[in-house]
Each structure stands twice: as C-alpha cells, then as structure tokens.
Design an enzyme around this catalytic site. Structure first.
Site, PDB file in Angstrom:
ATOM      1  N   HIS A 124       4.857  -3.413   9.573  1.00 44.62           N
ATOM      2  CA  HIS A 124       3.999  -2.281   9.937  1.00 44.62           C
ATOM      3  C   HIS A 124       3.757  -2.363  11.446  1.00 44.62           C
ATOM      4  O   HIS A 124       3.765  -3.454  12.019  1.00 44.62           O
ATOM      5  CB  HIS A 124       2.687  -2.435   9.170  1.00 44.62           C
ATOM      6  CG  HIS A 124       1.737  -1.288   9.287  1.00 44.62           C
ATOM      7  ND1 HIS A 124       0.931  -1.091  10.383  1.00 44.62           N
ATOM      8  CD2 HIS A 124       1.453  -0.271   8.430  1.00 44.62           C
ATOM      9  CE1 HIS A 124       0.189  -0.015  10.185  1.00 44.62           C
ATOM     10  NE2 HIS A 124       0.481   0.501   9.014  1.00 44.62           N
ATOM     11  N   ASP A 200       0.847 -10.837   7.439  1.00 44.21           N
ATOM     12  CA  ASP A 200       0.147  -9.573   7.244  1.00 44.21           C
ATOM     13  C   ASP A 200       0.050  -9.361   5.731  1.00 44.21           C
ATOM     14  O   ASP A 200       1.028  -9.016   5.075  1.00 44.21           O
ATOM     15  CB  ASP A 200       0.943  -8.451   7.917  1.00 44.21           C
ATOM     16  CG  ASP A 200       0.345  -7.071   7.649  1.00 44.21           C
ATOM     17  OD1 ASP A 200      -0.584  -6.976   6.822  1.00 44.21           O
ATOM     18  OD2 ASP A 200       0.825  -6.104   8.254  1.00 44.21           O
ATOM     19  N   GLN A 203      -0.929  -5.578   2.080  1.00 46.25           N
ATOM     20  CA  GLN A 203      -0.438  -5.029   0.808  1.00 46.25           C
ATOM     21  C   GLN A 203      -0.358  -6.089  -0.287  1.00 46.25           C
ATOM     22  O   GLN A 203       0.111  -5.804  -1.386  1.00 46.25           O
ATOM     23  CB  GLN A 203       0.953  -4.397   0.999  1.00 46.25           C
ATOM     24  CG  GLN A 203       1.001  -3.243   1.981  1.00 46.25           C
ATOM     25  CD  GLN A 203       0.305  -1.982   1.457  1.00 46.25           C
ATOM     26  OE1 GLN A 203      -0.033  -1.861   0.274  1.00 46.25           O
ATOM     27  NE2 GLN A 203       0.076  -1.042   2.350  1.00 46.25           N
ATOM     28  N   LYS A 226      -7.935  -1.037   1.467  1.00 49.53           N
ATOM     29  CA  LYS A 226      -6.812  -0.988   0.520  1.00 49.53           C
ATOM     30  C   LYS A 226      -7.112  -1.792  -0.740  1.00 49.53           C
ATOM     31  O   LYS A 226      -6.323  -1.828  -1.661  1.00 49.53           O
ATOM     32  CB  LYS A 226      -5.535  -1.550   1.165  1.00 49.53           C
ATOM     33  CG  LYS A 226      -4.996  -0.704   2.317  1.00 49.53           C
ATOM     34  CD  LYS A 226      -3.668  -1.263   2.773  1.00 49.53           C
ATOM     35  CE  LYS A 226      -3.309  -0.867   4.186  1.00 49.53           C
ATOM     36  NZ  LYS A 226      -2.951   0.532   4.354  1.00 49.53           N
ATOM     37  N   CYS A 368       4.060   4.252   9.455  1.00 47.91           N
ATOM     38  CA  CYS A 368       3.763   3.292  10.535  1.00 47.91           C
ATOM     39  C   CYS A 368       4.747   2.129  10.526  1.00 47.91           C
ATOM     40  O   CYS A 368       4.356   0.965  10.723  1.00 47.91           O
ATOM     41  CB  CYS A 368       2.339   2.766  10.432  1.00 47.91           C
ATOM     42  SG  CYS A 368       1.118   4.053  10.583  1.00 47.91           S
TER      43      CYS A 368
END
Ligand SMILES: Cc1ncc(COP(=O)(O)O)c(C=O)c1O
Length: 411
Positions: A124, A200, A203, A226, A368
């Site tokens: 991302h 990261d 998700q 999220k 993104c």
C-alpha cells in the site's frame, strides 16, 4: 472453535438495517473500512456522556476514569497482538502514521545515503511513500520484491535483494490481491541478512490471529477503522529497545518530561511518541472493538471469511467464467477475503457504480497500490472484501448485480 453466528453478528451493526437505492445494503468494502457494531458505538457514547475528560492531566475523578479507559484499551490491543508489554503499543492516527513514525524517527536516526530498504510490489502507498520521502531526503536505496504469476511474492531473489539491507517492509496481507504473506519466514530472512522487519498488518489484525512475538518482527502497524473500531486511531507495536532508542516523531503535549527555554526531555515510551491530546474516545472505541473481535474469536473470523471467499470464487467462476479476471492466488491457504476483479471491456469504476444501484458497495480504483497496478498492467480493479457481517446472500447479491452490470454494458 465455534462457528460464527452471522445472523447474530449482523444484528449488532445498525447500518446494515438501512436501505440504499431502495435495496438492502450489501457492504462489501471492509478492506477499505469496516462498519461498527453497537458495542463500539455505545462504548464511545458512554465515554462522552459519563466520563469524558483529557487524559494523563487531571487528578479529578472523571479525568482518572478517562485515563484508565484509554490505557485499558492499550492493554487490550497489546493482548490482541500478543505483545510482550503494553508499553510497546504506541497509539497513532492510523497505520499510515505508524509507518511514517518508523520512517521519520527510526529511519532518519539510523539510515544514511546508500542504505537499502526492501519493499514489495504489493505494498500500500502507506508503506511506500514514507520510504520514497527518505530516498529524496537522504538518498536511501529502495529495492523491490516482485510478484509471481499467481500473485504471491516471488522470493527467488530474496537473498540478493536483502543483501546489505537495513529494513524489510512488507504487508502481512495484500489489500488488493488478498495474498497472505509468510511473515515469519520473511522476518527470519530479514534478520538473517541483518535487517529489521516492518510489517504492515492493516489487513491482518482485523481478520486473523496476529502474534508479534511469534512473527519475531521489529515494527508492526495496524489501523482501528478496519477492525470494527472508529477512524482516527491506529497504532504501532515495536520492540521496547527500539522504541527506547528512537527519537520522538512529533513534539508537544504528552511526549515531554520537561521543557525549558533551551530544550526538552522526553517522556517514557509509549507516551514519548504520543504528542498532543490523543484520540481518547477513539481509543475507548478501539478497546470495545477488540473485545468484540475477542468474543467472536479470530480463528472463527478467518474460517468464516475463508469459506465465503471459496463460495464467491466458485460463484463468480460459474457465472462469468473467463469474462471476469480475478486477481490473487487461487490457493485458499494463502488468500484472504479480498477479491479484486475486472470484466473484459468494462471499467472498474463503471462496474462499481452500476452495482451500487443494487445496494452493493464495492471499491473501484488503484486501492492506493499503484506500483502493484503497474505490475499487474491495469489502471484499476473492482474490489469486493468480506468481513464478519457478510454472508452467502451478500455474495449472491454481488453476483446478480455484476450480471446486471454486464448486461447494462452489453458485454
Ligand atoms: C495494507 C494497507 N496498508 C495501509 C493502509 C492505510 O490505512 P490507513 O488509511 O488507515 O492508514 C491500508 C488501507 O487501505 C491498507 O489496506
């Protein structure tokens, strides 16, 4: 592990009761931002109504209550991530700020011209642009891990890419392809090469068990909106000794111990990195979201999303066959509930607009992740993503809405 009772879950989400364009709302954009259960909304409202005050300042009762609630949320997040210590959780605005914190604080203090940061083509922009900024500012070199034909990381050249690197930055789960990366193996390769590892986990944390200790990572970023929590809060987990050694990122407020006319000293971690009034009520909401995820159980959540993904892949294949290209790995063991696709001859945005008429919310665009889009050779995809409140009826609604879009565009 008990299976998810989706009907009960759906009843917790007030927004799912509304209609859009005269149709039931079918929300398939949780990879962008999730909806919020009443438990989170209530916790936040209760905080504003009953015990709202600034944190870490007042000694009066409601200020102490607000501070206790704020810090209790930090402890819940630490437990969720299996962090060795609560003080290793720094609250930020979102995961973008968490990664910027690492780049600006650790990066500026430790990287010099020519130092290497290794990223992947599926990152991302949040895990790309801060490193480009450092490349512009101090001349670091960025190397890229490419993709395989089935949209996994191509690790053939990993040793060469990591040779001499200072940091590996990698997403745990791709927000476009749904690819689940083998974080433990990647961290171990980074460490073997003498590099730190930044994950990261935007998700991953909402959807599966994340254990930062088992990962053996150095930095892990996540974002509250999220994972059923409010927007405006996210965080960074980092190993205590790294946080201790890193200079502050932003100045003012809670991050100071003392200030004189000639300088300042910093507070202990994690507050050293929390300048200004923090997102107090958002933290309380995030704590309630963690409780909610805990009660459902992350293994049950992953299993539910896996079965929904399998159902959707089958349904889309049966209905559209080769007319619809679906990106991401076919192997469900390494694929999360994120489905990016393209109809031959129809723009991703047009598909998204037409399915909205049926109440179906899907995202269209580059998500993104422009380096990834370039690598895939497409400007945009349409993306459906699943979460705890989605069921097979939502997938059926998506398939019907896509069939209408195909008809509308005369394909
Ligand atoms: C993998 C990944 N990283 C980073 C982000 C950025 O999240 P935020 O905007 O909350 O900082 C997202 C959100 O789409 C994401 O999916």
């Amino acid at each position: 592990m008990s299976a998810l009772d989706v009907t009960r879950v759906q009843a917790d989400f007030p927004i799912l009761q509304r209609e859009v364009n005269g149709q039931r709302l079918v929300y398939l954009d949780s990879a962008s931002s999730s909806q919020k259960p009443v438990q989170v909304l209530d916790a936040m409202e209760r905080c504003y109504r009953e015990s709202y005050a600034n944190v870490h300042r007042g000694v009066y009762t409601i200020a102490e209550e607000a501070t206790a609630a704020f810090e209790a949320s930090r402890a819940k997040v630490a437990k969720l991530l299996h962090a060795p210590s609560t003080s290793e959780i720094v609250f930020t605005k979102n995961v973008t700020e968490a990664i910027n914190l690492v780049a600006h604080s650790w990066g500026r203090a430790n990287l010099r011209a020519g130092d290497v940061v290794v990223l992947t083509e599926m990152e991302h922009h949040a895990n790309v642009v801060p490193w480009h900024m450092l490349a512009n500012e101090i001349g670091i070199e960025i190397r890229w891990i490419p993709l395989t034909a089935d949209h996994r990381l191509d690790l053939t050249d990993l040793d060469r890419l990591l040779d001499g690197a200072r940091l590996l930055g990698v997403t745990a789960v791709s927000n476009v392809l749904g690819t689940i990366n083998d974080v433990e193996a990647l961290v171990s390769a980074a460490h073997a090469a003498g590099a730190l590892a930044l994950i990261d986990a935007a998700q991953a944390v909402p959807h599966r068990t994340v254990d930062v200790t088992a990962w053996d990572a150095d930095f892990v970023g996540f974002t509250g909106h999220k994972m059923l929590g409010p927007s405006g809060i996210g965080g960074l987990w980092a190993r205590a000794e790294l946080l201790e050694a890193m200079p502050p990122f932003l100045g003012g407020g809670e991050m100071i111990r003392d200030v004189t006319t000639t300088g300042f000293t910093t507070n202990d971690v994690p507050w050293k990195f929390e300048a200004g009034t923090p997102p107090i009520v958002e933290a309380v909401g995030l704590g309630a979201a963690v409780d909610y995820l805990d009660a459902l159980g992350l293994p049950a959540i992953s299993a539910h999303e896996r079965s929904l993904t399998e159902y959707a892949l089958d349904a889309l294949d049966q209905r559209f066959g080769d007319r619809l290209t679906i990106y991401g790995p076919a192997d469900l063991d390494v694929r999360a509930g994120v489905l990016s696709f393209l109809f031959e001859g129809i723009h991703a945005h047009d598909v998204s607009q037409v399915v909205d008429e049926a109440g179906v919310c899907v995202r269209a665009g580059h998500h993104c992740a422009k380096p990834l889009m370039r690598s895939l050779g497409v400007p945009a995809t349409t993306r459906a993503s699943f979460y705890v409140y989605n069921d097979e009826a939502d997938v059926d609604a998506l398939v019907e809405a896509l069939a209408s879009a195909e008809k509308f565009f005369g394909i």
